[in-house]
Design an enzyme around this catalytic site. Structure first.
Site, PDB file in Angstrom:
ATOM      1  N   ARG A 189      -9.416  18.904  -9.362  1.00 55.32           N
ATOM      2  CA  ARG A 189      -8.084  19.409  -9.086  1.00 55.32           C
ATOM      3  C   ARG A 189      -6.923  18.621  -9.722  1.00 55.32           C
ATOM      4  O   ARG A 189      -7.051  17.691  -9.585  1.00 55.32           O
ATOM      5  CB  ARG A 189      -7.900  19.932  -7.672  1.00 55.32           C
ATOM      6  CG  ARG A 189      -8.920  20.867  -6.895  1.00 55.32           C
ATOM      7  CD  ARG A 189      -8.714  20.978  -5.446  1.00 55.32           C
ATOM      8  NE  ARG A 189      -9.883  21.574  -4.782  1.00 55.32           N
ATOM      9  CZ  ARG A 189     -10.106  22.050  -3.547  1.00 55.32           C
ATOM     10  NH1 ARG A 189      -9.149  21.520  -2.943  1.00 55.32           N
ATOM     11  NH2 ARG A 189     -11.060  22.618  -2.978  1.00 55.32           N
ATOM     12  N   ARG A 199      -6.184  12.154  -1.494  1.00 63.57           N
ATOM     13  CA  ARG A 199      -5.843  13.339  -2.407  1.00 63.57           C
ATOM     14  C   ARG A 199      -6.117  12.721  -3.806  1.00 63.57           C
ATOM     15  O   ARG A 199      -5.369  12.186  -4.429  1.00 63.57           O
ATOM     16  CB  ARG A 199      -4.402  13.716  -2.208  1.00 63.57           C
ATOM     17  CG  ARG A 199      -4.320  15.310  -2.862  1.00 63.57           C
ATOM     18  CD  ARG A 199      -2.726  15.519  -2.676  1.00 63.57           C
ATOM     19  NE  ARG A 199      -2.462  15.699  -1.152  1.00 63.57           N
ATOM     20  CZ  ARG A 199      -2.616  16.930  -0.513  1.00 63.57           C
ATOM     21  NH1 ARG A 199      -3.298  17.851  -0.930  1.00 63.57           N
ATOM     22  NH2 ARG A 199      -2.445  16.948   0.818  1.00 63.57           N
ATOM     23  N   GLU A 228      -7.024  17.106   7.562  1.00 70.83           N
ATOM     24  CA  GLU A 228      -8.104  18.135   7.156  1.00 70.83           C
ATOM     25  C   GLU A 228      -9.197  17.548   6.567  1.00 70.83           C
ATOM     26  O   GLU A 228      -9.209  16.923   5.607  1.00 70.83           O
ATOM     27  CB  GLU A 228      -7.266  19.402   6.194  1.00 70.83           C
ATOM     28  CG  GLU A 228      -8.341  20.400   5.797  1.00 70.83           C
ATOM     29  CD  GLU A 228      -7.843  21.151   4.663  1.00 70.83           C
ATOM     30  OE1 GLU A 228      -9.002  21.823   3.843  1.00 70.83           O
ATOM     31  OE2 GLU A 228      -6.415  21.218   4.453  1.00 70.83           O
ATOM     32  N   SER A 273     -12.467  23.391   5.339  1.00 74.58           N
ATOM     33  CA  SER A 273     -11.864  24.641   5.596  1.00 74.58           C
ATOM     34  C   SER A 273     -12.712  25.575   5.370  1.00 74.58           C
ATOM     35  O   SER A 273     -13.405  25.653   4.209  1.00 74.58           O
ATOM     36  CB  SER A 273     -10.416  24.545   4.378  1.00 74.58           C
ATOM     37  OG  SER A 273      -9.929  25.927   4.649  1.00 74.58           O
ATOM     38  N   ARG A 278     -13.236  12.235   2.143  1.00 74.56           N
ATOM     39  CA  ARG A 278     -12.473  12.168   3.296  1.00 74.56           C
ATOM     40  C   ARG A 278     -13.118  11.683   4.390  1.00 74.56           C
ATOM     41  O   ARG A 278     -12.688  11.054   5.489  1.00 74.56           O
ATOM     42  CB  ARG A 278     -11.622  13.436   3.368  1.00 74.56           C
ATOM     43  CG  ARG A 278     -10.556  13.940   2.506  1.00 74.56           C
ATOM     44  CD  ARG A 278      -9.761  15.122   2.801  1.00 74.56           C
ATOM     45  NE  ARG A 278      -8.539  15.101   1.887  1.00 74.56           N
ATOM     46  CZ  ARG A 278      -7.613  15.942   2.137  1.00 74.56           C
ATOM     47  NH1 ARG A 278      -7.503  16.403   3.263  1.00 74.56           N
ATOM     48  NH2 ARG A 278      -6.531  15.858   1.355  1.00 74.56           N
TER      49      ARG A 278
END
Length: 430
Positions: free
Chosen positions: A262, A277, A349, A352, A391
């Protein structure tokens, strides 16, 4: 993608539901383009019919020796051919304009989704585990002595720039162990089929899973046109594109452990320290293809699969329903699972899980037959992280850190860690 027939039937209702996502009314524009497209198609068909009639009459005029009528009919055929071509091009132009507009509109939220404009309006639905009380100030993952030798950000920056990491030794072993534990759990306990997919895909796969055209800047494209997948949601979901499935094949439940890429467009300045991230990361993805009447229950099931991973690792978490203003583009309803990170003293988070309804299925024409002779219907698609591996590593390292900088390895991971129970303060397995 949205059903144009539903917009025609209830344009005000469509705008009202879209407004819950902060979108301006758009049905008037959609219907105007649609009317122009339909008018062009109808006029083209009339031109074709007139051309066909004239073509049939040419022979009769020739046989009768009526040269004037013969020439008039020939001119009419030529004119109608040109007119038909122009109208068909007008219809194609209107169709492309309509498709582009519809493809850029987000999915409509389910009625039960809470209204809101940001993450502050999300609604917590449950919480599991109690954050550990430390008798020392807990550190973030990159500050912990046992983790630091295995998280090499300097070398990664030399190789690739910011938002990358080179993992070494115990850290890469822990990272691999987490991914393998997740996949094994989803296969043996949750009934998902393990799948291996490419990480390079064509435009059609990105468009069919709602990543294009609106979010092209969020992903990486190669010079020859392939896209690096932002998640294996793209490949797992698009695997049924263009198919008409028999009802007995549903539900289809898939999982894959892949590299993900990403650009993190729009996240400048956020989480720049550590590996929270990254541009390149690994994720164990879950995808379900189900009948429409089963999708809401499947969302709860999928959420439970992700939660169970955290519970097995004894990591405290909370689960929230995202409000209309915080949901992803393609979602009808989303459950975010946030794991406790003591180094940040907050929940972040880690998964999701979303149902998209028929939104993606329409874009990629994925259908099923409820009965052998029944008319095909669109399937519903769901996707969720089960979990984000990096994560999860952060959460394990921070929650299991010791005062001397060592890291206790969760019991369920030890068979994947060559039996080691601790990562020492020097970064070694013991």
């Amino acid at each position: 993608m949205h059903d144009i027939r539903l917009i025609r039937d209830d344009p005000q209702g469509f705008d009202a539901r879209l407004s819950r996502r902060g979108e301006a009314p758009v049905s008037d524009r959609i219907l105007a383009i649609d009317a122009r497209r339909r008018a062009a198609i109808h006029a083209a068909e009339e031109a074709q019919a007139a051309r066909n009639r004239a073509s049939k009459e040419i022979g009769a005029a020739k046989a009768c020796g009526d040269e004037d009528e013969f020439q008039r009919l020939r001119r009419m055929v030529a004119d109608k051919k040109d007119e038909q071509a122009r109208l068909e091009e007008d219809a194609r132009t209107a169709q492309a304009e309509l498709d582009d507009l519809l493809l850029r509109l987000p999915n409509l939220p389910l009625d039960e989704v809470p209204d809101g404009t940001s993450e502050d309006d999300n609604v917590e639905i449950r919480r599991w585990g109690t954050p550990r009380s430390f008798d020392f100030p807990p550190k973030e993952h990159f500050e912990i002595a046992g983790a630091a030798p295995g998280l090499d950000f300097a070398t990664a920056a030399k190789l690739s720039g910011s938002r990358f990491v080179v993992m070494r030794g115990a850290m890469v072993t822990l990272h691999r162990a987490l991914a393998q534990f997740m996949v094994d759990t989803h296969v043996t306990r949750n009934g998902l089929e393990e799948t291996w997919t490419p990480v390079l895909v064509r435009d059609e796969a990105m468009l069919g899973t709602d990543k294009l055209p609106k979010f092209g800047d969020d992903s990486y494209q190669t010079t020859n046109g392939w896209w690096l997948i932002p998640t294996s949601e793209v490949t797992l979901t698009y695997s049924v594109a263009g198919e008409i499935l028999s009802a007995d094949r549903l539900p289809i439940r898939l999982t894959a452990h892949t590299q993900c890429f990403r650009s993190e467009a729009g996240s400048a300045g956020k989480d720049t320290t550590g590996m929270l991230r990254q541009h390149q990361f690994e994720k164990v993805e879950m995808v379900s293809i189900v009948r429409p009447q089963d999708s809401r229950a499947e969302l709860d099931r999928m959420t439970g699969c992700a939660e169970a991973i955290l519970e097995a690792l004894n990591l405290p978490y909370r689960t929230v329903v995202l409000c209309t203003g915080d949901m992803g583009f393609g979602a009808q309803r989303t459950h975010d699972i946030e794991v406790w990170l003591p180094g940040q003293d907050t929940y972040r988070e880690i998964s999701s899980c979303s149902t998209t309804g028929e939104f993606q299925a329409r874009r990629m024409n994925a259908r099923f037959r409820p009965e052998p002779d029944a008319r095909p219907e669109f399937v519903h698609t769901l996707n969720g992280s089960g979990l984000a591996v990096g994560r999860c590593l952060i959460a394990v390292v921070e929650n299991c850190q010791q005062a001397d900088g060592a890291i206790e390895i969760p019991e369920v991971l030890r068979p994947y860690m060559r039996g080691a129970g601790v990562i020492t303060a020097e970064g070694a397995l013991k």
